[in-house]
Design a protein around this motif. Structure first.
Motif, PDB file in Angstrom:
ATOM      1  N   SER A  17       0.832  -1.204   0.000  1.00 32.84           N
ATOM      2  CA  SER A  17       0.000   0.000   0.000  1.00 32.84           C
ATOM      3  C   SER A  17       0.867   1.254   0.000  1.00 32.84           C
ATOM      4  CB  SER A  17      -0.921  -0.004   1.225  1.00 32.84           C
ATOM      5  OG  SER A  17      -0.150   0.017   2.404  1.00 32.84           O
ATOM      6  N   ASP A  18       0.260   2.385  -0.267  1.00 32.79           N
ATOM      7  CA  ASP A  18       0.920   3.686  -0.206  1.00 32.79           C
ATOM      8  C   ASP A  18       2.082   3.796  -1.193  1.00 32.79           C
ATOM      9  OD1 ASP A  18       0.973   6.281   0.842  1.00 32.79           O
ATOM     10  OD2 ASP A  18       2.403   5.741   2.408  1.00 32.79           O
ATOM     11  N   THR A  19       1.896   3.264  -2.409  1.00 35.65           N
ATOM     12  CA  THR A  19       2.978   3.195  -3.393  1.00 35.65           C
ATOM     13  C   THR A  19       2.610   3.938  -4.675  1.00 35.65           C
ATOM     14  OG1 THR A  19       3.651   1.049  -2.527  1.00 35.65           O
ATOM     15  CG2 THR A  19       4.413   1.594  -4.731  1.00 35.65           C
ATOM     16  N   LEU A  20       3.559   4.754  -5.166  1.00 33.54           N
ATOM     17  CA  LEU A  20       3.439   5.422  -6.460  1.00 33.54           C
ATOM     18  C   LEU A  20       4.561   4.939  -7.368  1.00 33.54           C
ATOM     19  CD1 LEU A  20       2.831   9.150  -5.446  1.00 33.54           C
ATOM     20  CD2 LEU A  20       1.154   7.549  -6.364  1.00 33.54           C
ATOM     21  N   ILE A  21       4.267   4.816  -8.660  1.00 32.10           N
ATOM     22  CA  ILE A  21       5.254   4.403  -9.650  1.00 32.10           C
ATOM     23  C   ILE A  21       5.294   5.470 -10.728  1.00 32.10           C
ATOM     24  CG2 ILE A  21       5.953   2.627 -11.283  1.00 32.10           C
ATOM     25  CD1 ILE A  21       3.338   1.695  -8.807  1.00 32.10           C
ATOM     26  N   GLU A  22       6.490   5.913 -11.089  1.00 30.64           N
ATOM     27  CA  GLU A  22       6.662   6.915 -12.131  1.00 30.64           C
ATOM     28  C   GLU A  22       7.589   6.362 -13.206  1.00 30.64           C
ATOM     29  OE1 GLU A  22       9.504  10.365 -11.746  1.00 30.64           O
ATOM     30  OE2 GLU A  22       7.587  11.418 -11.609  1.00 30.64           O
ATOM     31  N   ILE A  23       7.157   6.392 -14.454  1.00 30.86           N
ATOM     32  CA  ILE A  23       8.011   5.975 -15.562  1.00 30.86           C
ATOM     33  C   ILE A  23       8.984   7.105 -15.859  1.00 30.86           C
ATOM     34  CG2 ILE A  23       8.095   5.395 -18.020  1.00 30.86           C
ATOM     35  CD1 ILE A  23       5.370   4.019 -17.657  1.00 30.86           C
ATOM     36  N   VAL A  24      10.288   6.784 -15.832  1.00 35.51           N
ATOM     37  CA  VAL A  24      11.333   7.755 -16.130  1.00 35.51           C
ATOM     38  C   VAL A  24      11.575   7.785 -17.631  1.00 35.51           C
ATOM     39  CG1 VAL A  24      13.751   8.393 -15.740  1.00 35.51           C
ATOM     40  CG2 VAL A  24      12.388   7.431 -13.863  1.00 35.51           C
ATOM     41  N   THR A  25      11.825   6.617 -18.231  1.00 35.32           N
ATOM     42  CA  THR A  25      11.964   6.488 -19.685  1.00 35.32           C
ATOM     43  C   THR A  25      11.395   5.140 -20.115  1.00 35.32           C
ATOM     44  OG1 THR A  25      14.171   5.499 -19.549  1.00 35.32           O
ATOM     45  CG2 THR A  25      14.070   7.891 -19.829  1.00 35.32           C
ATOM     46  N   SER A  26      10.902   5.099 -21.322  1.00 37.83           N
ATOM     47  CA  SER A  26      10.388   3.860 -21.892  1.00 37.83           C
ATOM     48  C   SER A  26      10.720   3.850 -23.377  1.00 37.83           C
ATOM     49  CB  SER A  26       8.876   3.762 -21.693  1.00 37.83           C
ATOM     50  OG  SER A  26       8.387   2.550 -22.222  1.00 37.83           O
ATOM     51  N   THR A  27      11.427   2.813 -23.805  1.00 31.89           N
ATOM     52  CA  THR A  27      11.758   2.634 -25.214  1.00 31.89           C
ATOM     53  C   THR A  27      11.394   1.211 -25.608  1.00 31.89           C
ATOM     54  OG1 THR A  27      14.010   1.818 -24.837  1.00 31.89           O
ATOM     55  CG2 THR A  27      13.726   4.225 -24.978  1.00 31.89           C
ATOM     56  N   ALA A  28      11.608   0.880 -26.863  1.00 32.55           N
ATOM     57  CA  ALA A  28      11.346  -0.478 -27.339  1.00 32.55           C
ATOM     58  C   ALA A  28      12.297  -1.481 -26.691  1.00 32.55           C
ATOM     59  CB  ALA A  28      11.479  -0.536 -28.860  1.00 32.55           C
ATOM     60  N   GLN A  29      13.445  -1.017 -26.172  1.00 36.48           N
ATOM     61  CA  GLN A  29      14.451  -1.898 -25.596  1.00 36.48           C
ATOM     62  C   GLN A  29      14.416  -1.975 -24.069  1.00 36.48           C
ATOM     63  OE1 GLN A  29      15.413   0.710 -27.758  1.00 36.48           O
ATOM     64  NE2 GLN A  29      15.251  -0.646 -29.519  1.00 36.48           N
ATOM     65  N   GLN A  30      14.010  -0.895 -23.410  1.00 34.82           N
ATOM     66  CA  GLN A  30      14.043  -0.916 -21.951  1.00 34.82           C
ATOM     67  C   GLN A  30      13.059   0.054 -21.328  1.00 34.82           C
ATOM     68  OE1 GLN A  30      17.978   0.030 -20.500  1.00 34.82           O
ATOM     69  NE2 GLN A  30      17.548   2.202 -20.393  1.00 34.82           N
ATOM     70  N   LEU A  31      12.811  -0.177 -20.045  1.00 35.80           N
ATOM     71  CA  LEU A  31      11.920   0.634 -19.232  1.00 35.80           C
ATOM     72  C   LEU A  31      12.669   1.019 -17.963  1.00 35.80           C
ATOM     73  CD1 LEU A  31       8.992   1.550 -18.289  1.00 35.80           C
ATOM     74  CD2 LEU A  31       8.810  -0.744 -17.323  1.00 35.80           C
ATOM     75  N   VAL A  32      12.600   2.283 -17.589  1.00 30.38           N
ATOM     76  CA  VAL A  32      13.165   2.736 -16.320  1.00 30.38           C
ATOM     77  C   VAL A  32      12.026   3.387 -15.536  1.00 30.38           C
ATOM     78  CG1 VAL A  32      14.853   4.219 -15.172  1.00 30.38           C
ATOM     79  CG2 VAL A  32      15.438   3.112 -17.352  1.00 30.38           C
ATOM     80  N   TYR A  33      11.841   2.927 -14.294  1.00 29.99           N
ATOM     81  CA  TYR A  33      10.811   3.511 -13.445  1.00 29.99           C
ATOM     82  C   TYR A  33      11.365   3.731 -12.050  1.00 29.99           C
ATOM     83  CZ  TYR A  33       9.910  -1.206 -11.536  1.00 29.99           C
ATOM     84  OH  TYR A  33      10.019  -2.433 -10.933  1.00 29.99           O
ATOM     85  N   GLN A  34      10.691   4.598 -11.301  1.00 27.70           N
ATOM     86  CA  GLN A  34      11.068   4.815  -9.915  1.00 27.70           C
ATOM     87  C   GLN A  34       9.828   4.729  -9.045  1.00 27.70           C
ATOM     88  OE1 GLN A  34      13.103   8.564  -9.632  1.00 27.70           O
ATOM     89  NE2 GLN A  34      11.609   9.644 -10.854  1.00 27.70           N
ATOM     90  N   THR A  35      10.038   4.386  -7.781  1.00 24.12           N
ATOM     91  CA  THR A  35       8.930   4.176  -6.862  1.00 24.12           C
ATOM     92  C   THR A  35       9.046   5.120  -5.665  1.00 24.12           C
ATOM     93  OG1 THR A  35      10.171   2.353  -5.846  1.00 24.12           O
ATOM     94  CG2 THR A  35       8.540   1.779  -7.537  1.00 24.12           C
ATOM     95  N   PHE A  36       7.888   5.540  -5.168  1.00 18.78           N
ATOM     96  CA  PHE A  36       7.813   6.471  -4.053  1.00 18.78           C
ATOM     97  C   PHE A  36       6.724   6.048  -3.085  1.00 18.78           C
ATOM     98  CE2 PHE A  36       9.206   8.871  -7.756  1.00 18.78           C
ATOM     99  CZ  PHE A  36      10.319   9.547  -7.259  1.00 18.78           C
ATOM    100  N   THR A  37       6.834   6.483  -1.849  1.00 19.41           N
ATOM    101  CA  THR A  37       5.755   6.354  -0.884  1.00 19.41           C
ATOM    102  C   THR A  37       4.753   7.459  -1.189  1.00 19.41           C
ATOM    103  OG1 THR A  37       7.295   5.500   0.759  1.00 19.41           O
ATOM    104  CG2 THR A  37       5.191   6.326   1.575  1.00 19.41           C
ATOM    105  N   ALA A  38       3.507   7.098  -1.406  1.00 17.70           N
ATOM    106  CA  ALA A  38       2.500   8.076  -1.846  1.00 17.70           C
ATOM    107  C   ALA A  38       2.248   9.167  -0.814  1.00 17.70           C
ATOM    108  CB  ALA A  38       1.199   7.361  -2.170  1.00 17.70           C
ATOM    109  N   SER A  39       2.200   8.828   0.456  1.00 17.71           N
ATOM    110  CA  SER A  39       1.836   9.816   1.474  1.00 17.71           C
ATOM    111  C   SER A  39       2.927  10.846   1.728  1.00 17.71           C
ATOM    112  CB  SER A  39       1.473   9.108   2.780  1.00 17.71           C
ATOM    113  OG  SER A  39       2.566   8.314   3.223  1.00 17.71           O
TER     114      SER A  39
END
Length: 122
Positions: free
Chosen positions: A76-98
């Motif tokens: 619970s209390d989780t946010l996900i943000e896509i940093v970059t997305s290409t045909a070869q790779q995905l970079v995301y970061q996670t945060f505590t929502a509150s």
């Protein structure tokens, strides 16, 4: 694992649907399959630096895929943000929502809709 797809009834050609789970605490700093479930191990490698996660697709998509995240059960209390997305790779970061503080070990369910071409039918 076969790359054959069964008929997916979509309005555009070459669509694949992929689903997998990430156990954040198991993901290492070097690219590998630790932290991926059985399906994910065949689709990609994963690595993590703090709350920034890099997913490299084993076989690149024809175009940038559409990626959807859901915090896993009990995450619970989780946010996900896509940093970059290409045909070869995905970079995301996670945060505590509150608090918007970095969240280093998020457990996530990931749904990917990708295409093997940049062409489309109109």
């Amino acid at each position: 694992m076969s790359r054959q797809t069964f008929p997916v009834f979509v309005d555009q050609p070459g669509c694949t649907v992929r689903n997998f789970n990430v156990t954040g605490a198991s993901v290492g700093a070097s690219a590998g399959t630790a932290g991926l479930d059985g399906r994910g191990k065949f689709l990609c490698t994963i690595s993590k630096s703090s709350n920034v996660v890099t997913v490299k697709w084993n076989i690149a998509f024809g175009d940038k895929p559409y990626v959807f995240f859901q915090p896993a059960a009990g995450q619970s209390d989780t946010l996900i943000e896509i940093v970059t997305s290409t045909a070869q790779q995905l970079v995301y970061q996670t945060f505590t929502a509150s608090t918007h503080a970095p969240l280093n070990d998020a457990n996530l369910d990931i749904h990917v809709d990708g295409y093997d071409t940049t062409s489309y039918v109109s």
